[in-house]
Write a protein that holds these residues in place. Structure first.
Motif, PDB file in Angstrom:
ATOM      1  N   SER A   7       0.771  -1.262  -0.131  1.00  0.00           N
ATOM      2  CA  SER A   7       0.183  -0.008  -0.072  1.00  0.00           C
ATOM      3  C   SER A   7       0.871   1.203  -0.067  1.00  0.00           C
ATOM      4  N   ASP A   8       2.113   1.204  -0.002  1.00  0.00           N
ATOM      5  CA  ASP A   8       2.810   2.543   0.183  1.00  0.00           C
ATOM      6  C   ASP A   8       4.282   1.957  -0.255  1.00  0.00           C
ATOM      7  N   LEU A   9       4.811   2.486  -1.431  1.00  0.00           N
ATOM      8  CA  LEU A   9       6.156   2.154  -1.978  1.00  0.00           C
ATOM      9  C   LEU A   9       7.100   2.550  -0.924  1.00  0.00           C
ATOM     10  N   SER A  10       7.161   3.580  -0.310  1.00  0.00           N
ATOM     11  CA  SER A  10       7.959   4.021   0.656  1.00  0.00           C
ATOM     12  C   SER A  10       7.450   3.737   2.081  1.00  0.00           C
ATOM     13  N   PRO A  11       7.331   2.595   2.722  1.00  0.00           N
ATOM     14  CA  PRO A  11       6.626   2.432   3.953  1.00  0.00           C
ATOM     15  C   PRO A  11       7.057   3.500   5.104  1.00  0.00           C
ATOM     16  N   HIS A  12       6.289   3.792   6.044  1.00  0.00           N
ATOM     17  CA  HIS A  12       6.644   4.703   6.925  1.00  0.00           C
ATOM     18  C   HIS A  12       5.696   4.607   8.341  1.00  0.00           C
ATOM     19  N   PHE A  13       5.938   4.858   9.312  1.00  0.00           N
ATOM     20  CA  PHE A  13       4.861   5.118  10.323  1.00  0.00           C
ATOM     21  C   PHE A  13       5.054   6.631  10.749  1.00  0.00           C
ATOM     22  N   LEU A  14       3.637   7.077  11.444  1.00  0.00           N
ATOM     23  CA  LEU A  14       3.832   8.177  12.327  1.00  0.00           C
ATOM     24  C   LEU A  14       3.958   8.033  13.423  1.00  0.00           C
ATOM     25  N   LEU A  15       5.042   8.882  14.228  1.00  0.00           N
ATOM     26  CA  LEU A  15       4.994   8.697  15.720  1.00  0.00           C
ATOM     27  C   LEU A  15       3.952   9.509  16.506  1.00  0.00           C
ATOM     28  N   ALA A  16       3.530   9.157  17.538  1.00  0.00           N
ATOM     29  CA  ALA A  16       2.743   9.870  18.249  1.00  0.00           C
ATOM     30  C   ALA A  16       2.969  11.211  18.789  1.00  0.00           C
ATOM     31  N   SER A  17       2.155  12.219  18.616  1.00  0.00           N
ATOM     32  CA  SER A  17       2.417  13.387  19.272  1.00  0.00           C
ATOM     33  C   SER A  17       1.377  13.686  20.426  1.00  0.00           C
ATOM     34  N   LEU A  18       1.417  14.780  20.978  1.00  0.00           N
ATOM     35  CA  LEU A  18       0.554  15.112  22.341  1.00  0.00           C
ATOM     36  C   LEU A  18      -0.853  15.459  21.756  1.00  0.00           C
ATOM     37  N   PRO A  19      -1.771  14.889  21.566  1.00  0.00           N
ATOM     38  CA  PRO A  19      -2.901  15.427  21.378  1.00  0.00           C
ATOM     39  C   PRO A  19      -3.622  16.199  22.454  1.00  0.00           C
ATOM     40  N   GLY A  20      -4.155  17.456  21.791  1.00  0.00           N
ATOM     41  CA  GLY A  20      -4.698  18.445  22.478  1.00  0.00           C
ATOM     42  C   GLY A  20      -3.583  19.345  23.271  1.00  0.00           C
ATOM     43  N   LEU A  21      -2.477  18.935  23.054  1.00  0.00           N
ATOM     44  CA  LEU A  21      -1.574  19.830  23.798  1.00  0.00           C
ATOM     45  C   LEU A  21      -0.592  20.476  22.935  1.00  0.00           C
ATOM     46  N   GLU A  22      -0.957  20.740  21.750  1.00  0.00           N
ATOM     47  CA  GLU A  22      -0.395  21.153  20.424  1.00  0.00           C
ATOM     48  C   GLU A  22       0.509  22.723  21.131  1.00  0.00           C
ATOM     49  N   SER A  23      -0.155  23.462  21.660  1.00  0.00           N
ATOM     50  CA  SER A  23       0.074  24.944  22.137  1.00  0.00           C
ATOM     51  C   SER A  23       1.429  24.723  23.246  1.00  0.00           C
ATOM     52  N   THR A  24       1.303  23.578  23.882  1.00  0.00           N
ATOM     53  CA  THR A  24       2.292  23.467  24.943  1.00  0.00           C
ATOM     54  C   THR A  24       3.501  22.389  24.395  1.00  0.00           C
ATOM     55  N   ARG A  25       3.227  21.948  23.339  1.00  0.00           N
ATOM     56  CA  ARG A  25       4.230  21.050  22.725  1.00  0.00           C
ATOM     57  C   ARG A  25       5.735  21.452  22.761  1.00  0.00           C
ATOM     58  N   PHE A  26       6.026  22.791  22.417  1.00  0.00           N
ATOM     59  CA  PHE A  26       7.334  23.217  22.457  1.00  0.00           C
ATOM     60  C   PHE A  26       7.932  23.371  23.830  1.00  0.00           C
ATOM     61  N   TRP A  27       6.948  23.220  24.870  1.00  0.00           N
ATOM     62  CA  TRP A  27       7.629  23.522  26.238  1.00  0.00           C
ATOM     63  C   TRP A  27       7.945  22.022  26.857  1.00  0.00           C
ATOM     64  N   MET A  28       6.892  21.227  26.377  1.00  0.00           N
ATOM     65  CA  MET A  28       7.144  19.720  27.052  1.00  0.00           C
ATOM     66  C   MET A  28       8.391  19.124  26.337  1.00  0.00           C
ATOM     67  N   ALA A  29       8.585  19.639  25.086  1.00  0.00           N
ATOM     68  CA  ALA A  29       9.635  19.364  24.335  1.00  0.00           C
ATOM     69  C   ALA A  29      11.047  19.781  25.091  1.00  0.00           C
ATOM     70  N   THR A  30      11.128  21.014  25.236  1.00  0.00           N
ATOM     71  CA  THR A  30      12.123  21.621  26.147  1.00  0.00           C
ATOM     72  C   THR A  30      12.372  20.876  27.622  1.00  0.00           C
ATOM     73  N   LEU A  31      11.182  20.598  28.221  1.00  0.00           N
ATOM     74  CA  LEU A  31      11.642  19.841  29.443  1.00  0.00           C
ATOM     75  C   LEU A  31      12.156  18.562  29.029  1.00  0.00           C
ATOM     76  N   LEU A  32      11.696  17.930  28.109  1.00  0.00           N
ATOM     77  CA  LEU A  32      12.286  16.498  27.865  1.00  0.00           C
ATOM     78  C   LEU A  32      13.605  16.662  27.424  1.00  0.00           C
ATOM     79  N   CYS A  33      13.971  17.522  26.835  1.00  0.00           N
ATOM     80  CA  CYS A  33      15.312  17.944  26.151  1.00  0.00           C
ATOM     81  C   CYS A  33      16.340  18.315  27.319  1.00  0.00           C
TER      82      CYS A  33
END
Length: 317
Positions: A7-33
């Motif tokens: 079904s896909d000549l270039s198979p791939h997956f999509l990693l999970a994001s933070l649903p409903g927390l898009e506005s705080t995603r940058f700060w969550m990533a900064t904390l994770l970093c």
């Protein structure tokens, strides 16, 4: 039925994001970093201190170096990719890269489990057979155990990506974590996954499950020997040498069990729970292990204080 990955000549997956927390995603990533940098700093410090301190050239601290190296590798093969997902919304990961990441995560976890078992055996021999300890657990024997742990992890978990390689992934490609785990990827296949399920469960039981059982057995024997000592003061003194290792074992197995429970029974849980448990599983041992042994080991404390003193003098000059 569609052919594998047709079904896909270039198979791939999509990693999970933070649903409903898009506005705080940058700060969550900064904390994770920040947590990731803390883990890298702590484990690099352990490696350097054990190398520079002759008094730490003993099996228990060589095993600690192995744990530090494993935690560095495990966090580095996952967290940078997670940060890329959060900061740049780069969620797509190729099929081959996902299988490679999955292999490293499970193999490194298996190696860490084996090293924790070796550390438990070291404590058992040191307490129950103290006169034989120097002859049994030499530095050469410790190095051989490290090689055996690596071979064991690779041999048991290399089949996992090989079993998933030919499967077709025709439906949703969205993972429930921000990195690739065997059960997570396997659940997205649109063909029978019975061989993969059976082998994955067998490998987990024969590695992590058996290791956990043997660690418990080691501590039952240690407890029996400690209770045979004449005074409570002696008992506490001897058993205190095991406290750091017990904490490290809990820091590894509790997130592992928690992640397994979430996978098995948490299908109705919010996606953020799966993502958070994944981050805990990867980062908690890497952060806590250097802190636990830093608090419990006077030589490590002295070396850290010495380095801080030297750096403060250089800054003052």
């Amino acid at each position: 039925m569609a052919s594998p990955n047709s079904s896909d000549l270039s198979p791939h997956f999509l990693l999970a994001s933070l649903p409903g927390l898009e506005s705080t995603r940058f700060w969550m990533a900064t904390l994770l970093c920040f947590i990731y940098l803390l883990a890298v700093t702590g484990n690099c410090a352990v490696l350097c201190i054990v190398r520079l301190e002759p008094g730490l050239h003993a099996p228990m601290y060589l095993f600690l170096c192995m744990l530090a190296a494993i935690d560095l590798a495990l966090s580095t093969c996952t967290v940078p990719r997670v940060l890329s997902c959060y900061w740049f919304n780069s969620r797509e990961i190729s099929f081959s890269a996902c299988l490679a990441q999955m292999f490293f995560i499970h193999t490194l976890s298996a190696i860490e489990s084996t090293v924790l078992l070796a550390m438990a055996v070291d404590r058992y021999v040191a307490i129950c057979h103290p006169l034989r300890h120097p002859a049994i657990l030499t530095n050469a024997a410790t190095a051989r155990i490290g090689l055996l742990a690596t071979a064991r992890g690779v041999l048991f978990f290399l089949p996992l990506p090989l079993l998933l390689q030919p499967l077709p992934f025709c439906s949703s490609r969205v993972l429930s974590h921000s990195f690739c785990l065997h059960q997570d990827v396997m659940n997205l296949a649109c063909a029978s996954t019975t061989p993969s399920v059976v082998y994955g469960l067998t490998a987990i039981l024969l590695v992590m499950g058996l290791d956990a059982l043997l660690i418990c057995l080691s501590y039952l024997l240690i407890l029996k020997a400690v209770l045979g000592l004449p005074s409570w003061k002696e008992r506490l003194k001897v058993f205190s040498t095991c406290v750091a290792h017990i904490c490290v074992v809990l820091a590894f197995y509790v997130p592992l069990i928690g992640l397994s429970v979430v996978h098995r029974f948490g299908k109705d849980l919010a996606p953020v729970v799966h993502i958070t448990m994944g981050h805990v599983y990867i980062l908690v041992p890497a952060v806590l292990n250097p802190i636990i042994y830093g608090v419990r080991t006077k030589q490590i404390q002295r070396r850290i204080l010495s380095l801080i003193h030297i750096n403060s003098n250089r800054t003052a000059q």
